[in-house]
Design a protein around this motif. Structure first.
Motif, short mmCIF file in Angstrom:
data_model
loop_
_atom_site.label_atom_id
_atom_site.label_comp_id
_atom_site.label_asym_id
_atom_site.label_seq_id
_atom_site.Cartn_x
_atom_site.Cartn_y
_atom_site.Cartn_z
N ILE A 191 21.32 30.61 4.57
CA ILE A 191 22.47 30.10 3.80
C ILE A 191 23.73 30.13 4.66
CG2 ILE A 191 24.04 30.66 1.89
CD1 ILE A 191 21.51 31.51 0.30
N PHE A 192 23.95 31.23 5.36
CA PHE A 192 25.12 31.34 6.23
C PHE A 192 25.05 30.32 7.37
CE2 PHE A 192 26.34 34.92 3.85
CZ PHE A 192 27.56 35.39 4.29
N LEU A 193 23.85 30.08 7.88
CA LEU A 193 23.70 29.09 8.95
C LEU A 193 23.98 27.69 8.44
CD1 LEU A 193 20.51 30.43 10.78
CD2 LEU A 193 22.90 30.73 11.43
N GLU A 194 23.51 27.38 7.24
CA GLU A 194 23.77 26.07 6.63
C GLU A 194 25.27 25.82 6.51
OE1 GLU A 194 21.83 25.98 2.86
OE2 GLU A 194 19.82 26.24 3.71
N ASP A 195 26.02 26.89 6.27
CA ASP A 195 27.47 26.76 6.12
C ASP A 195 28.21 26.82 7.45
OD1 ASP A 195 27.13 26.52 3.42
OD2 ASP A 195 27.68 28.58 2.94
N GLY A 196 27.46 26.91 8.55
CA GLY A 196 28.08 26.83 9.87
C GLY A 196 28.70 28.10 10.39
N HIS A 197 28.24 29.26 9.89
CA HIS A 197 28.79 30.54 10.36
C HIS A 197 28.20 30.94 11.72
CE1 HIS A 197 30.82 31.71 6.62
NE2 HIS A 197 29.78 31.20 5.98
N PRO A 198 29.02 31.48 12.62
CA PRO A 198 28.50 32.07 13.87
C PRO A 198 28.10 33.52 13.62
CG PRO A 198 30.88 32.10 13.90
CD PRO A 198 30.49 31.47 12.58
N ILE A 199 26.92 33.75 13.09
CA ILE A 199 26.50 35.08 12.66
C ILE A 199 25.88 35.91 13.80
CG2 ILE A 199 26.03 34.19 10.35
CD1 ILE A 199 22.98 34.59 11.11
N GLY A 200 25.65 37.19 13.51
CA GLY A 200 24.85 38.05 14.36
C GLY A 200 23.71 38.62 13.54
N CYS A 201 22.64 39.04 14.21
CA CYS A 201 21.47 39.54 13.49
C CYS A 201 20.76 40.63 14.29
CB CYS A 201 20.50 38.40 13.18
SG CYS A 201 19.02 38.91 12.28
N ALA A 202 20.44 41.72 13.61
CA ALA A 202 19.62 42.79 14.18
C ALA A 202 18.27 42.75 13.50
CB ALA A 202 20.28 44.15 13.97
N GLN A 203 17.19 42.62 14.28
CA GLN A 203 15.84 42.60 13.73
C GLN A 203 15.08 43.84 14.15
OE1 GLN A 203 15.48 38.34 15.36
NE2 GLN A 203 13.73 38.47 13.95
N SER A 204 14.16 44.27 13.30
CA SER A 204 13.32 45.42 13.59
C SER A 204 11.88 45.12 13.21
CB SER A 204 13.80 46.64 12.78
OG SER A 204 12.84 47.68 12.81
N TYR A 205 10.95 45.63 14.01
CA TYR A 205 9.52 45.50 13.70
C TYR A 205 8.90 46.84 13.33
CZ TYR A 205 9.95 40.80 15.54
OH TYR A 205 10.33 39.48 15.73
N ALA A 206 9.75 47.82 13.03
CA ALA A 206 9.23 49.14 12.66
C ALA A 206 8.41 49.08 11.39
CB ALA A 206 10.38 50.13 12.52
N LYS A 207 8.97 48.43 10.36
CA LYS A 207 8.29 48.41 9.07
C LYS A 207 7.28 47.28 8.97
CE LYS A 207 12.01 51.01 8.28
NZ LYS A 207 13.07 51.25 9.27
N ASN A 208 7.71 46.05 9.26
CA ASN A 208 6.83 44.92 8.96
C ASN A 208 5.66 44.77 9.94
OD1 ASN A 208 8.15 43.81 11.18
ND2 ASN A 208 9.33 42.34 9.97
N MET A 209 5.68 45.52 11.06
CA MET A 209 4.50 45.55 11.93
C MET A 209 4.00 46.98 12.17
SD MET A 209 4.63 42.60 14.81
CE MET A 209 4.78 40.85 14.36
N GLY A 210 4.63 47.94 11.50
CA GLY A 210 4.20 49.32 11.66
C GLY A 210 4.45 49.89 13.03
N LEU A 211 5.41 49.33 13.78
CA LEU A 211 5.66 49.76 15.16
C LEU A 211 6.81 50.77 15.23
CD1 LEU A 211 5.24 46.29 16.91
CD2 LEU A 211 3.62 48.19 16.92
N TYR A 212 6.76 51.75 14.36
CA TYR A 212 7.84 52.73 14.28
C TYR A 212 8.11 53.40 15.63
CZ TYR A 212 7.43 52.47 9.18
OH TYR A 212 7.42 52.04 7.89
#
Length: 361
Positions: free
Chosen positions: A192-213
């Motif tokens: 939604i923020f991208l559709e509105d043209g925002h220059p956002i930042g994002c932190a992603q983690s694979y600890a939970k969704n891939m079990g790579l704690y």
């Protein structure tokens, strides 16, 4: 168990093939290019124009915590007088990260105890009252610790108000896939923020969704004006990483890039992520039904209205202490239940215990 076995087998396979090569080589400061590329597709969309136009500066990070810390240091280095607005409440380590990066902190209203839901009016007022061009730390989905997320319509209004004020949104996305069971659906706020043209930042983690704690695998990305700016920003992120930890670890990155880069493995992973999310959603329903069946006079709709791994139960610290001392049930004193620990075998016991300690509430 099937989820764990699949990944252990896959990790063994990767190690057997790549170990002779990887143990002798460092990854570059920016990490695994393949892992980063696959991460961007997951966060921004397979067919993202931003990716095609090379407008995203991104580096591998030490899970979500490391991604947040890299950004906090980047913020301090290039906008030393800026501050970060953090929700009340939030994951406690957020405050530590920006504090140690020496970034001034402020807060915005988010959770309304009376409804155990979103304080939407307070949130919007604080967005409007913040100085133009402020930085806000937002949870992309499955807000930690409350499990309370804005609706799609509310996200659109929030994005609009950010546009009016010129605010910068930094999304911490630690639970993509674990909220609804769909990584695409859980990235809706970002889209939604991208559709509105925002220059956002994002932190992603694979600890939970891939079990790579323990592997500490994540990605930091920043949307830039153009490819030239993206190259410059990535260079600066690498310069920040260099004296901090020099190079990110390789094995977890290989697991992520192998899974997301292979259509069959990715399909398997998506199915298992959905299975995990559905189980948690099912336990929410079961806990609420058990409490209502017992005859608790208190409202428990918030258990199923909230989403993700955590449920902000509304229990007081004193009630939590009773659960610990009398029933050997353990949770943080703010009443946050880890729904991943609730099973078909213990949900009845948990409901009875909660009923006992809340009878006089």
């Amino acid at each position: 168990m099937v989820f764990v076995v699949h990944f252990l087998v896959l990790l063994w396979f990767i190690l057997m093939i790549d170990l002779p090569n990887v143990v002798r080589e460092y990854l570059p400061m920016g990490g695994s290019v393949k892992m980063v590329d696959e991460s961007l597709k997951l966060a921004y969309g397979e067919n993202s124009e931003l990716i095609k136009d090379k407008r995203i500066a991104a580096v591998q990070a030490l899970s979500g915590t490391g991604a947040c810390r890299l950004f906090a240091d980047f913020q301090k280095r290039f906008l030393p007088d800026s501050q970060i607005y953090i929700s009340v409440p939030t994951w406690s380590n957020h405050h530590n990260i920006w504090r140690d990066a020496d970034v001034q902190q402020n807060t915005f209203r988010y959770y309304l105890p009376e409804t155990r839901g979103l304080d939407y009016n307070g949130f919007m007022e604080d967005i409007k009252n913040a100085p133009n061009g402020s930085f806000f730390l937002l949870h992309a989905c499955a807000h930690n610790p409350t499990g309370v997320d804005p609706t799609e319509e509310q996200w659109r209004e929030i994005s609009h108000q950010f546009k009016v004020k010129g605010h910068f949104a930094f999304f911490d996305m630690a639970y993509q896939g674990f909220a609804s069971g769909s990584p695409e659906g859980d990235a809706k706020s970002i889209r939604i923020f991208l559709e509105d043209g925002h220059p956002i930042g994002c932190a992603q983690s694979y600890a939970k969704n891939m079990g790579l704690y323990g592997q500490r695998v994540g990605c930091l990305s920043l949307v830039c004006e153009d490819e030239k700016q993206a190259v410059a920003v990535k260079s600066q992120l690498q310069q920040i990483a260099r004296p901090m930890y020099s190079n990110p670890p390789v094995h977890g990155a290989l697991v992520v890039s192998t899974i997301l880069g292979d259509p069959e493995l990715k399909k398997l992973w998506l199915n298992e992520v959905k299975g995990m999310a559905d189980r948690i959603i099912g336990m929410r329903t079961a806990l609420r039904e058990n409490l209502e069946k017992i005859g608790s006079p208190l409202p428990w709709e918030h258990i199923t209205n909230q989403i993700g791994m955590f449920c902000y139960s509304g229990l007081t610290p004193e009630q939590v202490d009773r659960l610990t001392n009398e029933f050997h049930i353990y949770m943080t004193r703010n009443g946050r239940i880890s729904m991943a620990g609730v099973t078909s075998g213990n949900v009845g016991y948990l409901a009875n215990a909660i009923h006992e300690v809340t009878k006089s509430a």
